[in-house]
Motif scaffolding. Structure first.
Motif, PDB file in Angstrom:
ATOM      1  N   SER A   1       7.736  18.107  41.363  1.00  0.00           N
ATOM      2  CA  SER A   1       9.057  18.244  41.976  1.00  0.00           C
ATOM      3  C   SER A   1       8.930  18.804  43.381  1.00  0.00           C
ATOM      4  N   PHE A   2       9.915  18.499  44.201  1.00  0.00           N
ATOM      5  CA  PHE A   2       9.982  19.041  45.550  1.00  0.00           C
ATOM      6  C   PHE A   2      11.430  19.024  46.010  1.00  0.00           C
ATOM      7  N   THR A   3      11.707  19.732  47.086  1.00  0.00           N
ATOM      8  CA  THR A   3      13.051  19.790  47.654  1.00  0.00           C
ATOM      9  C   THR A   3      13.094  18.986  48.939  1.00  0.00           C
ATOM     10  N   LEU A   4      14.146  18.197  49.119  1.00  0.00           N
ATOM     11  CA  LEU A   4      14.325  17.468  50.366  1.00  0.00           C
ATOM     12  C   LEU A   4      14.191  18.446  51.520  1.00  0.00           C
ATOM     13  N   PRO A   5      13.263  18.237  52.452  1.00  0.00           N
ATOM     14  CA  PRO A   5      13.032  19.201  53.532  1.00  0.00           C
ATOM     15  C   PRO A   5      14.290  19.470  54.355  1.00  0.00           C
ATOM     16  N   THR A   6      14.490  20.732  54.671  1.00  0.00           N
ATOM     17  CA  THR A   6      15.648  21.132  55.457  1.00  0.00           C
ATOM     18  C   THR A   6      15.206  21.926  56.676  1.00  0.00           C
ATOM     19  N   ALA A   7      16.156  22.113  57.600  1.00  0.00           N
ATOM     20  CA  ALA A   7      15.885  22.872  58.824  1.00  0.00           C
ATOM     21  C   ALA A   7      16.644  24.195  58.819  1.00  0.00           C
ATOM     22  N   GLY A   8      16.926  24.726  57.616  1.00  0.00           N
ATOM     23  CA  GLY A   8      17.580  26.010  57.512  1.00  0.00           C
ATOM     24  C   GLY A   8      19.083  25.916  57.332  1.00  0.00           C
ATOM     25  N   ILE A   9      19.725  27.069  57.447  1.00  0.00           N
ATOM     26  CA  ILE A   9      21.152  27.198  57.163  1.00  0.00           C
ATOM     27  C   ILE A   9      21.910  27.581  58.424  1.00  0.00           C
ATOM     28  N   GLY A  10      23.115  27.038  58.555  1.00  0.00           N
ATOM     29  CA  GLY A  10      23.984  27.377  59.678  1.00  0.00           C
ATOM     30  C   GLY A  10      25.434  27.255  59.256  1.00  0.00           C
ATOM     31  N   THR A  11      26.338  27.148  60.223  1.00  0.00           N
ATOM     32  CA  THR A  11      27.764  27.013  59.921  1.00  0.00           C
ATOM     33  C   THR A  11      28.344  25.826  60.663  1.00  0.00           C
ATOM     34  N   GLU A  12      29.292  25.171  60.009  1.00  0.00           N
ATOM     35  CA  GLU A  12      30.000  24.030  60.579  1.00  0.00           C
ATOM     36  C   GLU A  12      31.445  24.057  60.117  1.00  0.00           C
ATOM     37  N   GLY A  13      32.300  23.360  60.834  1.00  0.00           N
ATOM     38  CA  GLY A  13      33.666  23.098  60.387  1.00  0.00           C
ATOM     39  C   GLY A  13      34.445  24.320  59.951  1.00  0.00           C
ATOM     40  N   GLY A  14      34.685  25.252  60.855  1.00  0.00           N
ATOM     41  CA  GLY A  14      35.498  26.412  60.516  1.00  0.00           C
ATOM     42  C   GLY A  14      34.737  27.502  59.786  1.00  0.00           C
ATOM     43  N   GLY A  15      33.428  27.525  59.935  1.00  0.00           N
ATOM     44  CA  GLY A  15      32.644  28.616  59.385  1.00  0.00           C
ATOM     45  C   GLY A  15      32.042  28.370  58.020  1.00  0.00           C
ATOM     46  N   GLN A  16      32.154  27.151  57.493  1.00  0.00           N
ATOM     47  CA  GLN A  16      31.536  26.897  56.193  1.00  0.00           C
ATOM     48  C   GLN A  16      30.017  26.851  56.333  1.00  0.00           C
ATOM     49  N   SER A  17      29.335  27.471  55.383  1.00  0.00           N
ATOM     50  CA  SER A  17      27.885  27.520  55.418  1.00  0.00           C
ATOM     51  C   SER A  17      27.316  26.194  54.950  1.00  0.00           C
ATOM     52  N   VAL A  18      26.341  25.679  55.700  1.00  0.00           N
ATOM     53  CA  VAL A  18      25.754  24.381  55.389  1.00  0.00           C
ATOM     54  C   VAL A  18      24.229  24.467  55.482  1.00  0.00           C
ATOM     55  N   VAL A  19      23.570  23.472  54.920  1.00  0.00           N
ATOM     56  CA  VAL A  19      22.119  23.350  55.008  1.00  0.00           C
ATOM     57  C   VAL A  19      21.801  22.134  55.855  1.00  0.00           C
ATOM     58  N   TYR A  20      20.980  22.316  56.885  1.00  0.00           N
ATOM     59  CA  TYR A  20      20.638  21.213  57.781  1.00  0.00           C
ATOM     60  C   TYR A  20      19.418  20.453  57.257  1.00  0.00           C
ATOM     61  N   VAL A  21      19.532  19.147  57.230  1.00  0.00           N
ATOM     62  CA  VAL A  21      18.418  18.296  56.824  1.00  0.00           C
ATOM     63  C   VAL A  21      17.380  18.247  57.947  1.00  0.00           C
ATOM     64  N   ASP A  22      16.108  18.270  57.591  1.00  0.00           N
ATOM     65  CA  ASP A  22      15.031  18.083  58.561  1.00  0.00           C
ATOM     66  C   ASP A  22      14.857  16.581  58.769  1.00  0.00           C
ATOM     67  N   TRP A  23      15.535  16.050  59.778  1.00  0.00           N
ATOM     68  CA  TRP A  23      15.574  14.596  59.972  1.00  0.00           C
ATOM     69  C   TRP A  23      14.220  14.022  60.340  1.00  0.00           C
ATOM     70  N   ASP A  24      13.389  14.780  61.023  1.00  0.00           N
ATOM     71  CA  ASP A  24      12.048  14.290  61.351  1.00  0.00           C
ATOM     72  C   ASP A  24      11.219  14.101  60.081  1.00  0.00           C
ATOM     73  N   GLU A  25      11.257  15.097  59.183  1.00  0.00           N
ATOM     74  CA  GLU A  25      10.484  14.992  57.940  1.00  0.00           C
ATOM     75  C   GLU A  25      11.117  13.981  56.980  1.00  0.00           C
ATOM     76  N   LEU A  26      12.426  13.737  57.136  1.00  0.00           N
ATOM     77  CA  LEU A  26      13.076  12.735  56.286  1.00  0.00           C
ATOM     78  C   LEU A  26      12.435  11.364  56.476  1.00  0.00           C
ATOM     79  N   ASP A  27      11.959  11.058  57.682  1.00  0.00           N
ATOM     80  CA  ASP A  27      11.253   9.793  57.908  1.00  0.00           C
ATOM     81  C   ASP A  27      10.055   9.674  56.965  1.00  0.00           C
ATOM     82  N   GLU A  28       9.348  10.792  56.765  1.00  0.00           N
ATOM     83  CA  GLU A  28       8.203  10.809  55.853  1.00  0.00           C
ATOM     84  C   GLU A  28       8.654  10.600  54.413  1.00  0.00           C
TER      85      GLU A  28
END
Length: 340
Positions: free
Chosen positions: A295-322
């Motif tokens: 098992s593994f987790t889809l690679p991410t680029a950490g956590i931030g905020t979007e859309g009025g302060g909701q906490s989100v997880v950013y996808v690592d788009w470069d590693e997504l190619d892999e």
């Protein structure tokens, strides 16, 4: 680790207390293999056919990737199964999909390679910030609210650039009984933590159903929140697989029947995933053992905020190619990326 802060994690904890629960069906999905190995396939066939069914589960064909072709030298293509989890159902008297709610509590893709040599399970963080067709950028689990199961399938297919062949939606309320049906599991816990009055020591621990439920749900005890929780869930899946693939379970008709009984009331499958298909897939995977399940987790680029302060997880788009290339090449068995 980009954009990953304690403050953002604390904001994420303020969201409704939905938990990551799709692993219940991942565990239950191994029953097909176990029933074959246990020699009680035909006795269980009627029970396997009793799963709730998801009608119109897939998006329009024009919106989907092409069907996978068998890898070179293989007779069958790889299989991708989308696993969605929820614990919103009040009891088993109502359909799972009626009480699924507006968002999937968890999202996983189980990949079965062409040579049927194992299973690779990719967890997708439910707060992953992605493009949802027709609705702009949002958390991936919002696809359920915008367009139900078909839009969730389309969104995940867009992420992995591969076709989803089957879908399973699980009500996590069956998890405790499923764990107890194999007399609990033992695993190596990498970090000590407590949930209420229950302490989980570092090192080898034994979990019954109640404790296992707390172990895989907990996130607030960890500074990185969902990341450690995802790791704990993957640890538990491996330990559970070792238990159900053990001789003690495979040679016990009562345990095998109990596993089936504790699975079918809590799982809904797409219309095309019938009992015969499940048994055929299991038969082709009869040599798989717990060490072949990764098992593994889809690679991410950490956590931030979007859309009025909701906490989100950013996808690592470069590693997504892999990730996409490995899905395409049927080459996920040894893939272990850093989650962030």
């Amino acid at each position: 680790m980009t954009n990953h802060t304690t403050e953002a994690i604390e904001q994420n904890d303020q969201a409704p207390a939905k938990k990551n629960k799709a692993l219940f069906w991942v565990l239950g999905s191994f029953l097909v293999i176990l029933l074959i190995a246990g020699g009680i396939v035909w006795a269980a066939l009627a029970k396997l056919g009793g799963f709730e069914r998801i009608e119109d589960a897939f998006p329009d064909e024009s919106l989907r990737p092409a069907t996978s072709e068998p890898a070179e030298g293989q007779d069958e293509p790889s299989v991708n199964i989308l696993l969605l989890g929820s614990d919103s159902r009040a009891d088993t008297s109502t359909p799972i999909l009626d009480d699924l709610g507006n968002r999937a509590d968890s999202i996983m893709v189980a990949h079965i390679p062409s040579d049927r040599s194992g299973v690779q399970i990719m967890s997708i963080m439910r707060d992953s910030w992605v493009e949802i067709e027709g609705h702009g950028e949002s958390k991936i689990n919002a696809a359920m609210a915008h367009g139900g199961v078909p839009l969730m399938v389309q969104t995940v297919e867009g992420l992995i650039d591969q076709r989803i062949d089957h879908i399973a939606v699980a009500d996590f309320n069956g998890f405790k009984n499923l764990t107890d049906s194999v007399d609990g599991v033992e695993l190596d816990n990498p970090r000590a933590f407590s949930v209420g009055d229950t302490d989980f020591a570092e090192g080898t621990i034994s979990l019954d159903g109640e404790d296992a439920l707390a172990f895989v749900r907990e996130r607030k005890s960890f500074s990185d929140g969902d990341y450690s929780r995802a790791e704990n869930q993957q640890l538990f899946m491996q330990a559970f697989a070792e238990e159900v693939l053990s001789r003690d379970t495979l040679t016990s008709p009562s345990k095998m029947n109990s596993l089936v009984d504790e699975t079918t009331p809590y799982v809904a499958l797409d219309d095309d995933f019938g009992a015969t298909d499940m048994l055929g897939l299991g038969r082709s995977m009869s040599a798989v053992r717990s060490s072949d399940i990764t098992s593994f987790t889809l690679p991410t680029a950490g956590i931030g905020t979007e859309g009025g302060g909701q906490s989100v997880v950013y996808v690592d788009w470069d590693e997504l190619d892999e990730v996409q290339q490995r899905f395409k090449d049927d080459d996920l068995a040894d893939y272990q990326p850093e989650p962030y």
